[in-house]
Design a protein around this motif. Structure first.
Motif, PDB file in Angstrom:
ATOM      1  N   ASP A 178      31.648  -0.123  23.367  1.00 35.14           N
ATOM      2  CA  ASP A 178      32.851  -0.945  23.357  1.00 35.14           C
ATOM      3  C   ASP A 178      34.095  -0.056  23.441  1.00 35.14           C
ATOM      4  OD1 ASP A 178      34.326  -3.265  23.108  1.00 35.14           O
ATOM      5  OD2 ASP A 178      33.778  -3.655  21.025  1.00 35.14           O
ATOM      6  N   ASP A 179      35.190  -0.609  23.930  1.00 35.16           N
ATOM      7  CA  ASP A 179      36.478   0.096  23.941  1.00 35.16           C
ATOM      8  C   ASP A 179      36.344   1.461  24.609  1.00 35.16           C
ATOM      9  OD1 ASP A 179      37.155  -2.082  22.362  1.00 35.16           O
ATOM     10  OD2 ASP A 179      37.246  -0.939  20.499  1.00 35.16           O
ATOM     11  N   ASP A 201      38.016  -0.409  28.133  1.00 31.99           N
ATOM     12  CA  ASP A 201      38.960  -0.962  27.172  1.00 31.99           C
ATOM     13  C   ASP A 201      40.160  -1.636  27.851  1.00 31.99           C
ATOM     14  OD1 ASP A 201      39.603  -1.123  24.244  1.00 31.99           O
ATOM     15  OD2 ASP A 201      41.467  -0.246  25.000  1.00 31.99           O
ATOM     16  N   GLU A 235      37.320  -5.299  30.145  1.00 35.28           N
ATOM     17  CA  GLU A 235      37.814  -6.170  29.074  1.00 35.28           C
ATOM     18  C   GLU A 235      39.295  -6.481  29.252  1.00 35.28           C
ATOM     19  OE1 GLU A 235      36.384  -5.580  24.892  1.00 35.28           O
ATOM     20  OE2 GLU A 235      36.712  -3.515  25.475  1.00 35.28           O
TER      21      GLU A 235
HETATM   22 CA    CA Z   1      36.484  -4.090  23.105  1.00 37.47          CA
END
Ligand code: CA
Ligand code: C2E
Ligand code: CA
Ligand code: CA
Length: 278
Positions: A178-179, A201, A235
């Motif tokens: 994630d990110d 991200d 995202e």
């Molecule tokens: Ca995220």
């Protein structure tokens, strides 16, 4: 200067008091909230921008406090983490998201279900047994579950992290970073982590197409993911221009307000139908 120093100190200490009080307040309320089930999950669709199919959902926790109203995750997740309450809360998230996923499957709306794992949960020795129990109770096929981890969670004790990732993979679960690009990470480790997906991200996506650097970084992350045979999700995609830029750079899976904010479980089926008509 001394007097000023004292005043400054006084000022800071008042601020610290306020912060400490809020923290304590949230901590107490969290314990009550877990008992009284004040949480819900919302689900944000991950859309294939080429086929307009929903390939999966990210479950995001929502806290509706009886007096404060909605309290966003950024206000309480770190406190749940620091106090260890996240282990119990995270187990609830897992069970709720898997239960909802099996409902979607029954309606013919299969797809991945991503949940955010906190550092504390990742390191918890009960994680593997919690996962297998939830799979049994909810009839969730493990391969549909994606666990999202951040780079910083993996970088402390890298060897222990890699071992734990392999234990999780043995269950058949998929893993996402994630990110991606915002934490401490080392590209040399990336290929040793048995992960399936990178999430670019929002900080890199949000200023596309104005920011040339962000566009180059985003394109480079996508290219690297493909070389490493990792899936890539962008995202925080909010505009058509961003979708087009990502498509040009071979990233078709997107998540963001352009397609949908996180929505209640009861709205998911209708969203999928609307998307097909686009
Ligand atoms: Ca995220
Ligand atoms: P995250 O995992 O990076 O989740 C994405 C966040 O971006 C979500 O915020 C989502 O609502 C928001 N978002 C999605 N699309 C867009 C967009 O197009 N524009 C903008 N401006 N924002 C967008 P949210 O729901 O407030 O969650 C914040 C963070 O809290 C999450 O960041 C995650 O780190 C954490 N979190 C949320 N739910 C859970 C959970 O169940 N467990 C754990 N451990 N952490 C969670
Ligand atoms: Ca996430
Ligand atoms: Ca984030």
């Amino acid at each position: 200067a001394k007097a000023k120093g004292r005043n400054t100190f006084h000022f800071y200490s008042q601020e610290l008091d306020a912060a400490a009080n809020e923290r304590l307040y949230i901590e107490n309320e969290l314990r009550i909230a877990i008992k009284e089930r004040q949480f819900r999950l919302h689900y944000q669709p991950q859309v294939n921008s080429k086929t307009l199919e929903v390939i999966g959902y990210e479950a995001l926790i929502r806290w509706y406090h009886p007096e404060q109203g909605f309290i966003p995750p950024d206000k309480f997740i770190h406190i749940a983490e620091a106090t260890g309450l996240i282990v119990e809360l995270g187990a609830w998230v897992l069970e709720e998201a898997c239960g909802f996923s099996t409902q979607l499957q029954a309606m013919g709306k299969a797809g991945n279900m991503s949940i955010n794992l906190s550092a504390r949960q990742f390191k918890d020795e009960r994680l593997i047994s919690t996962l297998s129990e939830v799979f049994k109770r909810t009839n969730m096929p493990p391969h549909l579950l994606h666990l999202e981890l951040t780079e910083s969670m993996l970088m402390g004790n890298v060897e222990a992290a890699i071992a734990q990732l392999h234990e999780i993979k043995k269950l058949g679960v998929a893993l996402s970073i994630d990110d991606f690009g915002t934490g401490y990470s080392s590209l040399s480790y990336l290929k040793r982590f048995p992960v399936d997906m990178l999430k670019v991200d929002r900080s890199f996506v949000k200023d596309i197409p104005e920011d040339q650097n962000d566009m180059e970084i985003t394109a480079a992350i996508i290219a690297m993911a493909q070389k490493l045979q990792l899936q890539v999700v962008a995202e925080g995609v909010e505009t058509k221009e961003q979708v087009e830029f990502l498509q040009k750079n071979n990233c078709f899976i997107v998540q963001g307000y352009f397609y949908s904010p996180p929505i209640a479980g009861s709205e998911v089926a209708a969203f999928c139908e609307r998307l097909k008509l686009k």
